[in-house]
Motif scaffolding. Structure first.
Motif, PDB file in Angstrom:
ATOM      1  N   ASP A  69      48.182  38.555  47.470  1.00 13.73           N
ATOM      2  CA  ASP A  69      48.534  39.375  46.306  1.00 13.73           C
ATOM      3  C   ASP A  69      47.409  39.458  45.271  1.00 13.73           C
ATOM      4  O   ASP A  69      46.505  38.622  45.242  1.00 13.73           O
ATOM      5  CB  ASP A  69      49.761  38.762  45.603  1.00 13.73           C
ATOM      6  CG  ASP A  69      51.030  38.916  46.424  1.00 13.73           C
ATOM      7  OD1 ASP A  69      50.938  39.305  47.602  1.00 13.73           O
ATOM      8  OD2 ASP A  69      52.107  38.634  45.878  1.00 13.73           O
ATOM      9  N   ASP A  70      47.543  40.466  44.426  1.00 17.16           N
ATOM     10  CA  ASP A  70      46.806  40.609  43.155  1.00 17.16           C
ATOM     11  C   ASP A  70      45.405  41.201  43.285  1.00 17.16           C
ATOM     12  O   ASP A  70      44.737  41.421  42.289  1.00 17.16           O
ATOM     13  CB  ASP A  70      46.730  39.292  42.367  1.00 17.16           C
ATOM     14  CG  ASP A  70      48.098  38.787  41.941  1.00 17.16           C
ATOM     15  OD1 ASP A  70      49.103  39.432  42.280  1.00 17.16           O
ATOM     16  OD2 ASP A  70      48.162  37.743  41.284  1.00 17.16           O
ATOM     17  N   HIS A 120      51.877  46.329  44.595  1.00 17.57           N
ATOM     18  CA  HIS A 120      52.220  45.146  43.783  1.00 17.57           C
ATOM     19  C   HIS A 120      52.241  45.507  42.295  1.00 17.57           C
ATOM     20  O   HIS A 120      51.960  44.662  41.455  1.00 17.57           O
ATOM     21  CB  HIS A 120      51.206  44.032  44.085  1.00 17.57           C
ATOM     22  CG  HIS A 120      51.612  42.663  43.614  1.00 17.57           C
ATOM     23  ND1 HIS A 120      52.874  42.151  43.780  1.00 17.57           N
ATOM     24  CD2 HIS A 120      50.903  41.682  42.980  1.00 17.57           C
ATOM     25  CE1 HIS A 120      52.915  40.922  43.273  1.00 17.57           C
ATOM     26  NE2 HIS A 120      51.737  40.618  42.768  1.00 17.57           N
ATOM     27  N   HIS A 124      50.963  44.280  36.950  1.00 17.01           N
ATOM     28  CA  HIS A 124      51.624  42.980  37.129  1.00 17.01           C
ATOM     29  C   HIS A 124      52.617  42.604  36.039  1.00 17.01           C
ATOM     30  O   HIS A 124      52.651  41.453  35.594  1.00 17.01           O
ATOM     31  CB  HIS A 124      50.548  41.885  37.269  1.00 17.01           C
ATOM     32  CG  HIS A 124      50.943  40.797  38.226  1.00 17.01           C
ATOM     33  ND1 HIS A 124      51.668  39.693  37.834  1.00 17.01           N
ATOM     34  CD2 HIS A 124      50.728  40.638  39.547  1.00 17.01           C
ATOM     35  CE1 HIS A 124      51.856  38.907  38.887  1.00 17.01           C
ATOM     36  NE2 HIS A 124      51.308  39.458  39.939  1.00 17.01           N
ATOM     37  N   HIS A 211      46.924  34.398  47.291  1.00 16.96           N
ATOM     38  CA  HIS A 211      46.248  35.362  46.414  1.00 16.96           C
ATOM     39  C   HIS A 211      44.775  35.473  46.814  1.00 16.96           C
ATOM     40  O   HIS A 211      44.102  34.439  46.919  1.00 16.96           O
ATOM     41  CB  HIS A 211      46.375  34.917  44.955  1.00 16.96           C
ATOM     42  CG  HIS A 211      47.796  34.847  44.485  1.00 16.96           C
ATOM     43  ND1 HIS A 211      48.590  33.745  44.686  1.00 16.96           N
ATOM     44  CD2 HIS A 211      48.575  35.770  43.861  1.00 16.96           C
ATOM     45  CE1 HIS A 211      49.804  33.979  44.187  1.00 16.96           C
ATOM     46  NE2 HIS A 211      49.824  35.209  43.687  1.00 16.96           N
TER      47      HIS A 211
END
Ligand SMILES: [Zn+2]
Length: 260
Positions: A69-70, A120, A124, A211
């Protein structure tokens, strides 16, 4: 209630079909083990992931799927892609819109290496804590920037912090991918501890959350792959893990653990 039970049974039907195939193969492998001298009894390996040609299934249902993620990160994501290629492991990258805008070439690289991109959100936020209008905008802006970069629409959505309302799940109209193994990589920022934690907490079929914006997380990946493989785990895409049967309107925490 009834509808959801029906969906359950459909999923299991498909799953069982998948298992029959695997069971047949493992039966063959078992025979092969008993008669090691006879090459004729060794079945052909089963290819389980197009583009990852050397992954084969033996007597195992221990599928695990890596998710990152991210990102994308212009330095760490390419480093991770090389590692995944070396070990022939597919993954899903849940990208944040503003990072895709800054590094579109890295998003393209993720697809070029044969992986999957998920949405995603744009920057955030906690989607459950915002208006439907804002939440929808978080997803659609990110869809657009990923499409602009890669000419593909993200197949899945992962809400930041796993936080999403039932109304949003319905409105987003795509499978919501949660996880059941949390690497806690961001809290350790230590490759060995991250790897140890993932290996210790992976049981059965899993969706592993990591991540690709921390160097220590990327550095943990070879050890995670080698140690889980030594325990009999097979790294597969989310599509393979769920027999291509991920449905919109549901969130998936792991194989057999999905909710409305
Ligand atoms: Zn995140």
């Amino acid at each position: 209630m009834k509808k959801s039970m029906m969906l359950h049974s459909n999923l299991f039907k498909n799953v069982n079909r998948g298992f029959i195939m695997v069971a047949a193969v493992s039966g063959g492998l078992f025979l092969g083990g008993q008669q090691q001298a006879s090459a004729a009894t060794t079945p052909a390996p089963v290819e389980i992931n197009q583009g990852f040609a050397h992954t084969t299934v033996g007597n195992t249902k221990k599928y695990v799927s890596l998710t990152f993620d991210d990102g994308p990160s212009p330095t760490l994501t390419p480093r991770l892609l090389k590692i995944l290629k070396k070990y022939n492991v597919p993954a899903t990258f849940f990208e944040v819109g503003y990072n895709v805008k800054a590094h579109p070439a890295t998003s393209r690289l993720v697809l070029k290496y044969g992986h999957t991109i998920g949405n995603h959100s744009w920057n955030h936020p906690d989607l459950a804590g915002m208006s439907m209008r804002s939440a929808k905008s978080q997803i659609s802006r990110t869809d657009k920037v990923i499409y602009k970069a890669t000419k593909t629409k993200p197949k899945y959505i992962r809400p930041p912090y796993g936080s999403i309302t039932h109304a949003e799940i319905k409105a987003f109209n795509r499978p919501i991918i949660q996880w059941n193994v949390d690497s806690l990589d961001w809290s350790y920022l230590n490759a060995a501890r991250t790897a140890n934690h993932v290996v210790a907490t992976t049981h059965g079929r899993s969706i592993i959350l990591m991540h690709d914006i921390h160097a220590t997380s990327v550095a943990a990946v070879p050890s995670i792959i080698k140690r889980l493989r030594a325990k009999g785990y097979v790294f597969v895409s989310l599509d393979k893990q769920f027999n291509g049967n991920l449905k919109h309107g549901y969130q998936y925490f792991g194989y057999g653990d999905y909710r409305k």
